[in-house]
Design a protein around this motif. Sequence first.
Motif, short mmCIF file in Angstrom:
data_model
loop_
_atom_site.label_atom_id
_atom_site.label_comp_id
_atom_site.label_asym_id
_atom_site.label_seq_id
_atom_site.Cartn_x
_atom_site.Cartn_y
_atom_site.Cartn_z
N THR A 289 0.83 -1.21 0.00
CA THR A 289 0.00 0.00 0.00
C THR A 289 0.86 1.26 0.00
O THR A 289 0.62 2.20 -0.77
N ARG A 290 1.85 1.30 0.85
CA ARG A 290 2.73 2.47 0.91
C ARG A 290 3.49 2.65 -0.40
O ARG A 290 3.67 3.77 -0.88
N THR A 291 3.96 1.54 -0.98
CA THR A 291 4.69 1.63 -2.25
C THR A 291 3.80 2.19 -3.35
O THR A 291 4.21 3.09 -4.11
N ASP A 292 2.58 1.68 -3.44
CA ASP A 292 1.66 2.16 -4.49
C ASP A 292 1.23 3.59 -4.24
O ASP A 292 1.08 4.38 -5.19
N LEU A 293 1.03 3.97 -2.97
CA LEU A 293 0.67 5.35 -2.67
C LEU A 293 1.83 6.30 -2.97
O LEU A 293 1.63 7.43 -3.43
N ASN A 294 3.06 5.84 -2.70
CA ASN A 294 4.22 6.65 -3.07
C ASN A 294 4.29 6.85 -4.58
O ASN A 294 4.59 7.95 -5.06
N SER A 295 4.01 5.78 -5.32
CA SER A 295 4.01 5.89 -6.77
C SER A 295 2.89 6.81 -7.25
O SER A 295 3.09 7.64 -8.15
N ALA A 296 1.71 6.68 -6.63
CA ALA A 296 0.59 7.55 -7.00
C ALA A 296 0.91 9.01 -6.72
O ALA A 296 0.53 9.90 -7.49
N ARG A 297 1.60 9.25 -5.60
CA ARG A 297 1.94 10.64 -5.26
C ARG A 297 3.02 11.20 -6.18
O ARG A 297 2.92 12.32 -6.67
N ALA A 298 4.07 10.39 -6.42
CA ALA A 298 5.20 10.89 -7.19
C ALA A 298 4.88 11.00 -8.67
O ALA A 298 5.26 11.98 -9.33
N HIS A 299 4.20 9.99 -9.22
CA HIS A 299 3.98 9.95 -10.67
C HIS A 299 2.55 10.27 -11.08
O HIS A 299 2.23 10.20 -12.25
N GLY A 300 1.72 10.62 -10.11
CA GLY A 300 0.36 10.99 -10.44
C GLY A 300 -0.06 12.28 -9.80
O GLY A 300 -0.30 13.30 -10.47
N GLN A 301 -0.09 12.28 -8.48
CA GLN A 301 -0.59 13.44 -7.75
C GLN A 301 0.27 14.68 -7.97
O GLN A 301 -0.26 15.76 -8.29
N GLU A 302 1.58 14.55 -7.82
CA GLU A 302 2.46 15.71 -8.01
C GLU A 302 2.47 16.16 -9.47
O GLU A 302 2.47 17.37 -9.75
N SER A 303 2.47 15.21 -10.39
CA SER A 303 2.43 15.58 -11.82
C SER A 303 1.14 16.29 -12.17
O SER A 303 1.13 17.26 -12.93
N LEU A 304 0.03 15.82 -11.60
CA LEU A 304 -1.26 16.47 -11.86
C LEU A 304 -1.26 17.91 -11.36
O LEU A 304 -1.77 18.81 -12.04
N GLN A 305 -0.70 18.14 -10.19
CA GLN A 305 -0.66 19.49 -9.66
C GLN A 305 0.18 20.41 -10.55
O GLN A 305 -0.23 21.54 -10.84
N VAL A 306 1.33 19.91 -11.00
CA VAL A 306 2.19 20.73 -11.86
C VAL A 306 1.53 20.99 -13.21
O VAL A 306 1.56 22.11 -13.74
N LEU A 307 0.89 19.97 -13.77
CA LEU A 307 0.22 20.14 -15.06
C LEU A 307 -0.98 21.07 -14.94
O LEU A 307 -1.26 21.86 -15.86
N ASN A 308 -1.70 21.00 -13.82
CA ASN A 308 -2.79 21.95 -13.61
C ASN A 308 -2.26 23.38 -13.52
O ASN A 308 -2.87 24.32 -14.06
N THR A 309 -1.13 23.54 -12.86
CA THR A 309 -0.51 24.87 -12.79
C THR A 309 -0.13 25.36 -14.18
O THR A 309 -0.35 26.54 -14.52
N ALA A 310 0.44 24.45 -14.99
CA ALA A 310 0.82 24.83 -16.36
C ALA A 310 -0.40 25.23 -17.18
O ALA A 310 -0.37 26.24 -17.90
N ARG A 311 -1.46 24.46 -17.07
CA ARG A 311 -2.64 24.77 -17.88
C ARG A 311 -3.30 26.07 -17.44
O ARG A 311 -3.75 26.87 -18.27
#
Length: 475
Positions: A289-311
């Motif tokens: 669970t922690r590994t998948d949540l880390n992956s979701a945060r690093a490669h999903g959640q953080e990327s989504l925030q940066v891409l939303n900022t860009a858009r």
Amino acid sequence: MTYPPNAPAASAAQGTATAPARPGGVPAQPSPAPAATPPAGRGAWAVGRERLREAATTEPGRLQILGAVLALLVVAFGAVTALEVTDRASAADDVVSRSQPLSADAAAIYRSLADADTTAAAGFLAGTLEPAESRARYARDITTASLLLVKAAANTDGSSVSAREIATLNEQLPRYTGLIERARAANRQGLPLGGAYLRYANAQMSSSLLPAAERLYAAETERLHGDDDSARAWPYLSLALGLLALGVLVWAQRRNYVRTNRVFNHGLLAATAAAVTVLLWLLAAHTVTRTDLNSARAHGQESLQVLNTARISSLTARANENLTLVARGAVLTEDGKNDKYEADYTASMSALTTALAEARELADDDTGRDPVADSAARAAEWRERHKDARAKDEAGDYEGALDRVVGAKGSTGQSFDQVDAALERALAHEQTEFTRSAGNARDALTALPLGAAALGILGAAGAVLGINRRLSEYR
């Protein structure tokens, strides 16, 4: 002289008369003993302690106490594990089905409002007759924002920060659309007042609507981080109880071996196997669970925030670019030296460049990097076309500048649309990555609560049966 006999003396004599003789052959009966009474101060607690002390001094009594302790420890381990894992599974489910979707909806509200403002300004520049495509896009943006506000209100606590921001947006949005309609009406009549209404609408969007949408996004993102932290927290109490139960079970089996020279007790062995299974399952499931949540945060959640900022930066830049031509130098910066909208455009394009560079670093595969790279290339092209448009406008060629901004081919509007489309593809990819990783994290905990409870009960039963097997040897 003669005196009468003394009466008291006679009475005493009668009182000392011998008892009648016992019939012959009848044995003497002992006097009844006085009723026994418990010693003073010995209540139920004292009696219970005495019995427990007596039980602890015999091997059967010790075995009964040991069996009760083992059963209690194993059951407590299973129950606490089930409760703690249920809490973390609920938090992981909130990440997937509630917190992140609400955060994404809040970002979509911001984007829809910013795009509506950008589209309204572009339609105004197109002339007295606004293109049908522009009107349709504006209406679609307003409808999307309205529907998402209704959805967010239905899933938000009425006393939360998000609820207050939603109320502000619902209050201000009709005022903004009213100003846009006035600007359109004046523009169709060729009245300069239309530009003033448009600038006023943009000021309301920039000062009220977009800040409220940004605060809503921040509040929902903070709730997402809270649920994410809850889902990944280690279940320390369960782990401690598991190690304690396992240690006592091992000690009990060693004690049994030392006293009886019997290597295995099937009941205690089954209880130990159940405790080891739950402990290893807990460690493995939580690690996954922690590994998948880390992956979701690093490669999903953080990327989504940066891409939303860009858009959002690209939308803001486009709106300011349009308003530069609408205002035609009527609105200056606070120092009065530069065009305000041109300065805001420059700041937004700088933020877009920074966000795209960060998004490219966060992307973990070519599917995520390619649209970001495409967006960066189109943004560079947009800057070059904007410079050309500004040069024409400053040279007095307003129509030429207008064509470079809202024209059908080779315009900054075309570059903006390409940047926006590429960012939308990148957002869709990262959203899929996040949903998959967070879903895997939730699924890793799904069966553990029921399994831990069942194994805890079975382990306790095994411990009791194992101890009863030893007790039967004393009967």
